[in-house]
Scaffold this active site. Structure first.
Site, PDB file in Angstrom:
ATOM      1  NE  ARG A 189     -10.095 116.052   5.796  1.00 29.98           N
ATOM      2  CZ  ARG A 189     -10.885 114.999   5.732  1.00 29.98           C
ATOM      3  NH1 ARG A 189     -10.395 113.798   5.732  1.00 29.98           N
ATOM      4  NH2 ARG A 189     -12.199 115.158   5.677  1.00 29.98           N
TER       5      ARG A 189
ATOM      6  CG  PHE B 189     -19.020  95.270  23.483  1.00 35.84           C
ATOM      7  CD1 PHE B 189     -17.642  95.397  23.411  1.00 35.84           C
ATOM      8  CD2 PHE B 189     -19.773  95.488  22.329  1.00 35.84           C
ATOM      9  CE1 PHE B 189     -17.017  95.742  22.214  1.00 35.84           C
ATOM     10  CE2 PHE B 189     -19.161  95.818  21.130  1.00 35.84           C
ATOM     11  CZ  PHE B 189     -17.780  95.950  21.082  1.00 35.84           C
TER      12      PHE B 189
ATOM     13  NE  ARG C  24     -10.377 112.414  23.879  1.00 37.36           N
ATOM     14  CZ  ARG C  24     -10.394 111.097  23.696  1.00 37.36           C
ATOM     15  NH1 ARG C  24     -10.831 110.299  24.643  1.00 37.36           N
ATOM     16  NH2 ARG C  24      -9.966 110.573  22.567  1.00 37.36           N
TER      17      ARG C  24
ATOM     18  CE1 TYR D 280     -14.528 111.918   7.617  1.00 38.09           C
ATOM     19  CE2 TYR D 280     -14.756 112.414   9.970  1.00 38.09           C
ATOM     20  CZ  TYR D 280     -14.024 111.886   8.915  1.00 38.09           C
ATOM     21  OH  TYR D 280     -12.803 111.306   9.153  1.00 38.09           O
TER      22      TYR D 280
HETATM   23  C1  D9A Z   1     -16.297 100.939  18.567  1.00 35.99           C
HETATM   24 CL1  D9A Z   1     -15.928  97.531  16.554  1.00 35.99          CL
HETATM   25  C2  D9A Z   1     -15.294 101.726  17.961  1.00 35.99           C
HETATM   26  N1  D9A Z   1     -14.997 103.012  18.427  1.00 35.99           N
HETATM   27  C3  D9A Z   1     -14.903 103.309  19.765  1.00 35.99           C
HETATM   28  C4  D9A Z   1     -15.050 102.182  20.763  1.00 35.99           C
HETATM   29  O1  D9A Z   1     -16.373 101.713  20.880  1.00 35.99           O
HETATM   30  C5  D9A Z   1     -17.115 101.505  19.713  1.00 35.99           C
HETATM   31  C6  D9A Z   1     -14.550 101.220  16.891  1.00 35.99           C
HETATM   32  C7  D9A Z   1     -14.748  99.935  16.444  1.00 35.99           C
HETATM   33  C8  D9A Z   1     -15.706  99.151  17.080  1.00 35.99           C
HETATM   34  C9  D9A Z   1     -16.467  99.641  18.150  1.00 35.99           C
HETATM   35  C10 D9A Z   1     -18.374 100.752  20.077  1.00 35.99           C
HETATM   36  C11 D9A Z   1     -18.405  99.860  21.139  1.00 35.99           C
HETATM   37  C12 D9A Z   1     -19.612  99.217  21.471  1.00 35.99           C
HETATM   38  C13 D9A Z   1     -20.786  99.427  20.718  1.00 35.99           C
HETATM   39  C14 D9A Z   1     -20.754 100.308  19.646  1.00 35.99           C
HETATM   40  C15 D9A Z   1     -19.534 100.981  19.317  1.00 35.99           C
HETATM   41  O2  D9A Z   1     -21.861 100.542  18.839  1.00 35.99           O
HETATM   42  C16 D9A Z   1     -23.036  99.824  19.028  1.00 35.99           C
HETATM   43  O3  D9A Z   1     -19.423 101.810  18.219  1.00 35.99           O
HETATM   44  C17 D9A Z   1     -20.345 102.716  17.841  1.00 35.99           C
HETATM   45  O4  D9A Z   1     -14.674 104.448  20.157  1.00 35.99           O
HETATM   46  C18 D9A Z   1     -14.614 104.062  17.432  1.00 35.99           C
HETATM   47  C19 D9A Z   1     -15.772 104.883  16.817  1.00 35.99           C
HETATM   48  C20 D9A Z   1     -16.283 105.931  17.790  1.00 35.99           C
HETATM   49  C21 D9A Z   1     -15.213 105.615  15.606  1.00 35.99           C
HETATM   50  C22 D9A Z   1     -16.943 104.003  16.380  1.00 35.99           C
HETATM   51  C23 D9A Z   1     -14.523 102.539  22.148  1.00 35.99           C
HETATM   52  C24 D9A Z   1     -13.053 102.898  22.082  1.00 35.99           C
HETATM   53  N2  D9A Z   1     -12.600 103.745  22.972  1.00 35.99           N
HETATM   54  C25 D9A Z   1     -11.265 104.295  22.979  1.00 35.99           C
HETATM   55  C26 D9A Z   1     -11.131 105.124  24.189  1.00 35.99           C
HETATM   56  C27 D9A Z   1     -10.779 106.519  23.855  1.00 35.99           C
HETATM   57  O5  D9A Z   1     -10.475 107.228  24.821  1.00 35.99           O
HETATM   58  O6  D9A Z   1     -10.783 106.905  22.686  1.00 35.99           O
HETATM   59  O7  D9A Z   1     -12.330 102.478  21.223  1.00 35.99           O
HETATM   60  C28 D9A Z   1     -10.169 103.276  23.056  1.00 35.99           C
HETATM   61  O8  D9A Z   1     -10.375 102.185  23.605  1.00 35.99           O
HETATM   62  O9  D9A Z   1      -9.064 103.564  22.549  1.00 35.99           O
END
Ligand code: D9A
Length: 318
Positions: free
Chosen positions: A225, A285, A212, A168
């Site tokens: 879910r 980044f 978290r 998932y």
């Molecule tokens: C990311 Cl294009 C995410 N996700 C994140 C954010 O970082 C990754 C969603 C879309 C994109 C990128 C990310 C950043 C840099 C390199 C990466 C990467 O891979 C090589 O993704 C793997 O969380 C969402 C997923 C985890 C589902 C992939 C960072 C982010 N942080 C949150 C902070 C928080 O507290 O949740 O979004 C935010 O800014 O709201």
């Protein structure tokens, strides 16, 4: 959020907070003039202030591609999350989403707040997508197709085993890592990272969020879910909800530590992924979200507060 309260309680955060405010003002001023790009970047700020800051690390071409990728994924998430859409309507939308991004006239209203605006004005995202280079478009299309299919597969499925948990998380987060690696490579700034390392980058972030957000998710109405795998929590409780009750605190924390340990297994891959990056902007980044996730897991480990409220790092500490 309560910035004033944060400063009163933690005056030492004033300087990092001020830096953040200055940085976000700068982004506001830099909103592009074209309506679709203006929409894209202001939408990015509305749905994720921290990601909007992190994305500023990148040069313009890659930044535009990542911005569109992020919004396409958020739109797909909005469809997946909207419990008011019947399954027989939802599945074809998830499966066809990778085609809708090429269609300036496609539109499907769902979600709430900023996500509703994103869906209602999705044509702006399509117009921005169509301005990207062919190789960037193909990377985004491929990942959107695979993610939509994965979401459709899991739509009515509980996460039982750790293997299913990994599967998932691969669909909703690991594929994001694969897609970004493709975008970096398409921009000729990086070598193409191995899929398994890119996958781990997403799994580590996603698993940290799942851990978290236990309380927020379990208390959600309508019932959302849960993604804690049954094979882990059933060692500690009969029902996943039981972990939030005071009397089960000891078992709850043991279960939490089990979940954190599972997530930490991805750290080695993440460090290897980061150490292979060449471009300093791409490195920042990628590294910032990973560092925040490590910090969040450190806060969560052995911490019963995860079952009482949402454990979040304060901005200044990020
Ligand atoms: C990311 Cl294009 C995410 N996700 C994140 C954010 O970082 C990754 C969603 C879309 C994109 C990128 C990310 C950043 C840099 C390199 C990466 C990467 O891979 C090589 O993704 C793997 O969380 C969402 C997923 C985890 C589902 C992939 C960072 C982010 N942080 C949150 C902070 C928080 O507290 O949740 O979004 C935010 O800014 O709201």
């Amino acid at each position: 959020m309560g910035i004033a309260k944060e400063v009163v309680q933690h005056p030492e955060d004033l300087i990092p907070l001020a830096k953040l405010v200055v940085a976000s003002k700068k982004i506001k001023m830099q909103l592009p003039a074209e309506p679709h790009w203006g929409f894209a970047y202001s939408m990015l700020q509305n749905v994720s202030r921290s990601f909007a800051l992190v994305i500023q690390q990148l040069g313009p071409e890659l930044r535009n591609a990542v911005c569109v990728f992020y919004l396409v994924l958020r739109a797909l998430d909005t469809v997946e999350d909207d419990t008011s859409i019947p399954v027989d309507i939802k599945v074809p939308i998830l499966l066809g989403f990778h085609e809708h991004i090429y269609d300036r006239d496609w539109h499907f209203s769902c979600g709430t707040n900023a996500y509703k605006v994103l869906m209602d004005k999705f044509h702006f995202v399509a117009v921005a997508f169509l301005e990207l280079s062919k190789s960037h478009q193909e990377a985004i299309e491929d990942i959107t197709m695979r993610m939509g299919a994965g979401m459709a597969k899991f739509i009515c499925k509980e996460v039982e085993t750790v293997a299913e948990y990994n599967e998932y998380c691969h669909y909703v987060a690991g594929l994001v890592g694969l897609g970004l690696s493709k975008l970096f490579h398409a921009s000729r700034l990086e070598r193409l990272a191995p899929d398994s390392l890119s996958n781990s980058m997403g799994l580590f972030l996603q698993k940290t969020n799942i851990i978290r957000d236990y309380l927020e998710d379990i208390n959600e109405i309508p019932k959302s879910r849960m993604f804690w795998p049954r094979h882990i929590w059933s060692k500690y409780a009969n029902k996943l909800e039981d972990l939030k009750h005071e009397e089960n605190s000891l078992k709850a924390v043991q279960c939490l530590n089990d979940m954190v340990t599972d997530a930490l297994a991805h750290v080695q891959d993440c460090l290897e992924y980061l150490s292979d990056l060449k471009d300093p902007a791409i490195f920042r980044f990628c590294a910032i979200p990973q560092i925040m996730a490590i910090g969040t897991l450190a806060l969560c480990y052995n911490n019963a507060e995860v079952f009482r409220g949402v454990v979040k790092m304060r901005r200044g500490k990020k």
